[in-house]
Design a protein around this motif. Structure first.
Motif, short mmCIF file in Angstrom:
data_model
loop_
_atom_site.label_atom_id
_atom_site.label_comp_id
_atom_site.label_asym_id
_atom_site.label_seq_id
_atom_site.Cartn_x
_atom_site.Cartn_y
_atom_site.Cartn_z
N SER A 7 -4.87 -4.20 0.33
CA SER A 7 -4.39 -3.24 -0.67
C SER A 7 -5.40 -3.17 -1.81
N CYS A 8 -5.80 -1.96 -2.19
CA CYS A 8 -6.83 -1.87 -3.24
C CYS A 8 -6.25 -2.12 -4.62
N GLY A 9 -4.91 -2.06 -4.71
CA GLY A 9 -4.25 -2.38 -5.97
C GLY A 9 -4.09 -1.21 -6.93
N LYS A 10 -4.52 -0.03 -6.51
CA LYS A 10 -4.47 1.11 -7.44
C LYS A 10 -3.04 1.53 -7.76
N CYS A 11 -2.14 1.46 -6.75
CA CYS A 11 -0.76 1.88 -7.05
C CYS A 11 0.22 0.71 -6.87
N THR A 12 1.25 0.73 -7.71
CA THR A 12 2.19 -0.39 -7.74
C THR A 12 2.98 -0.59 -6.45
N ALA A 46 3.87 5.31 -2.23
CA ALA A 46 2.50 4.78 -2.27
C ALA A 46 1.51 5.94 -2.27
N LEU A 47 0.32 5.67 -2.77
CA LEU A 47 -0.67 6.74 -2.94
C LEU A 47 -1.36 7.11 -1.63
N CYS A 48 -1.61 6.15 -0.76
CA CYS A 48 -2.36 6.49 0.46
C CYS A 48 -1.69 5.90 1.69
N GLY A 49 -2.29 6.22 2.84
CA GLY A 49 -1.73 5.82 4.12
C GLY A 49 -1.57 4.32 4.29
N LEU A 50 -2.39 3.54 3.59
CA LEU A 50 -2.26 2.08 3.74
C LEU A 50 -0.87 1.63 3.28
N GLY A 51 -0.49 2.10 2.10
CA GLY A 51 0.82 1.73 1.56
C GLY A 51 1.96 2.38 2.33
N TYR A 80 -11.11 -2.39 4.20
CA TYR A 80 -10.36 -1.55 5.14
C TYR A 80 -10.02 -0.21 4.52
N VAL A 81 -9.67 -0.21 3.23
CA VAL A 81 -9.22 1.03 2.58
C VAL A 81 -10.33 2.08 2.53
N CYS A 82 -11.58 1.66 2.64
CA CYS A 82 -12.68 2.63 2.59
C CYS A 82 -12.75 3.50 3.83
S1 SF4 Z 1 -1.40 2.63 -1.16
FE1 SF4 Z 1 -3.58 2.99 -1.06
S2 SF4 Z 1 -4.12 3.48 -3.19
FE2 SF4 Z 1 -2.14 2.45 -3.28
S3 SF4 Z 1 -2.71 0.29 -3.62
FE3 SF4 Z 1 -2.41 0.63 -1.42
S4 SF4 Z 1 -4.48 0.94 -0.68
FE4 SF4 Z 1 -4.54 1.29 -2.90
#
Ligand code: SF4
Ligand SMILES: Cc1cc2nc3c(=O)[nH]c(=O)nc-3n(C[C@H](O)[C@H](O)[C@H](O)COP(=O)(O)O)c2cc1C
Length: 429
Positions: free
Chosen positions: A341-346, A386-391, A169-171
């Protein structure tokens, strides 16, 4: 209430693989016109039209064009985001499978606007079955001289390439999508720099949703003034709405922006299935707000939905009837997000799991009233860090449902009887 078909005008009327049929129905006229315009003139027309992105954020399309066209690097790309990973959303699929030439034409016009000669279509993994249709349409259009090298004898080359996702989904997030095309793990990038300056392969890139790009040919062909006769002042044009869930008639419908949500549910989609009562609606996809049945007399355009605390997003409308439990639906949403969640950010990696744990506690009758405050605190932290819109948006359904269905949460906390949870029902399971 009648649909207005600008984007869906060819659906079921032409053979999608046949570029000649597309041309005979007015296709490629906009591209021919665009070839006689300067890039700046194309951008000006798009600016006057007021077109805003249909992929979720509603960003003005001309601004992406301006940024990309103004970049110092002469090698630029157009990327069509056909990832459509939002659960329950099918609108891009309809365009891709029934009228691919409209998307190619939009990409070529965007290429002329920003000075790009290559475009990529990033196709959702589950849509690879559409690929042969799209490829046949592209080859046919190229063989007829509409697209590809020396388009319509203009001396301008525009090549379109296909790339497939692998199911994450994150892609669909634009920078993760670039990483994926580049053959890397699909994780969002830190910003700045923005994609218009440093996008695909580090080059200036204009990335847009399928539906956004499909709007470009009608705008150039008929003019911005015509386009503004549709929709609202702040959100001109039409919008594709995917209606799913417990309505009688589900599907993808096209209406001018500003249509009423209640009218869509009751007039267009025939109301709620099997005489059941409406419980609520989630607008804008899995990360959208959940409103209750009293709030559905609502105008659907980008700004109106934002003003009411939700988001129009990709235009998905999930209709929920009284056979469902809101807490259960939210739990399901959170299960999706923690898995994607791709796991890149906590904040997202850990926060998504903790949100799930908190709502799961409530759903299973082990929650406490303080959990509602913890959810709010966690949601705010995720939104801000969070780093991106998903978070950023994972918590939107939880927060809005607590506002609009507080009674349902309190019932679960108080261990009152919930017929749906007790029976293990729900529309997802
Ligand atoms: S907010 Fe975005 S970058 Fe951070 S873990 Fe979630 S999906 Fe990955
Ligand atoms: C997790 C995530 C998933 C996304 N998925 C999609 C998608 O499937 N399709 C899409 O067009 N945009 C998606 N987006 C939004 C894109 O990042 C981007 O904003 C959009 O494609 C821009 O196009 P537009 O300006 O035409 O709206 C997603 C964003 C996030 C954060």
């Amino acid at each position: 209430m009648r649909e207005v078909h600008v984007l869906l005008k060819n659906r079921g009327k032409i053979d999608p693989k046949n570029a000649q049929e597309y041309a005979e129905n007015g296709g490629f006229e906009a591209l021919r016109k665009a070839l006689s315009m300067s890039g700046a003139e194309i951008i000006e027309e798009v600016k006057k039209s007021g077109l805003r992105g249909r992929g979720g954020a509603g960003f003005p399309t001309y601004r992406k064009m301006e940024f990309t066209a103004g970049a110092a690097d002469p090698v630029r790309y157009i990327v069509c985001n056909a990832d459509e990973g939002e659960p329950g959303t099918n609108k891009d699929r309809i365009l891709l499978s029934t009228d691919p030439c409209a998307i190619f034409e939009g990409m070529a016009i965007a290429g002329l606007a920003v000075g790009a000669h290559v475009g990529y279509i990033y196709l959702r993994a589950e849509y690879t079955y559409i690929f042969p249709v799209m490829q046949a349409a592209l080859l046919h259009a190229e063989s007829l001289g509409y697209l590809g090298k020396n388009m319509m004898g203009s001396g301008y080359d525009f090549e379109i390439k296909f790339r497939s996702g692998a199911g994450a989904y994150v892609c669909g997030e634009e920078t993760a999508l670039f990483e994926s095309i580049e053959g890397k793990r699909g994780e969002p990038r830190f910003r700045p720099p923005c994609p218009s300056i440093h996008g695909l392969f580090g080059k200036p890139t204009m990335l847009n949703n399928v539906e956004t790009l499909a709007n470009l040919a009608p705008i150039i062909k008929n003019g911005a003034e015509w386009y503004r006769t549709l929709g609202t002042e702040g959100s001109p044009g039409t919008k594709l709405f995917t209606v799913c869930g417990n309505v009688v008639r589900r599907g993808v419908f096209e209406f001018p922006m500003g249509v009423n949500l209640k009218d869509i549910i009751y007039e267009v989609c025939g109301g709620i299935q099997d005489g059941h009562k409406l419980l609520g609606v989630q607008t804008g996809g899995t990360s959208g707000a959940i409103i209750n049945a009293d709030q559905i007399d609502m105008t659907l355009d980008i700004d109106s939905v934002s003003a009411s605390g939700g988001r129009l997003g990709c235009g998905t409308i999930l209709v929920i009837d009284d056979r469902n439990c809101i807490v259960d639906i939210v739990l399901n949403n959170l299960d999706f997000f923690r898995g994607e969640s791709c796991g890149k950010c906590t904040p997202c990696r850990e926060g998504g799991q903790q949100l799930y744990n908190l709502v799961n506690r409530i759903a299973t009758g082990h929650g406490a009233i303080q959990d509602l405050e913890k959810i709010d605190e966690l949601a705010e932290t995720m939104r801000l860090t969070a780093l991106c819109g998903l978070g950023h948006s994972t918590a939107v359904p939880v927060q809005t449902s607590i506002q609009n269905f507080r009674g349902a949460y309190l019932k679960h906390i108080d261990r009152d009887y919930c017929p749906v949870c007790s029976e293990g029902g729900g529309i997802y399971r």
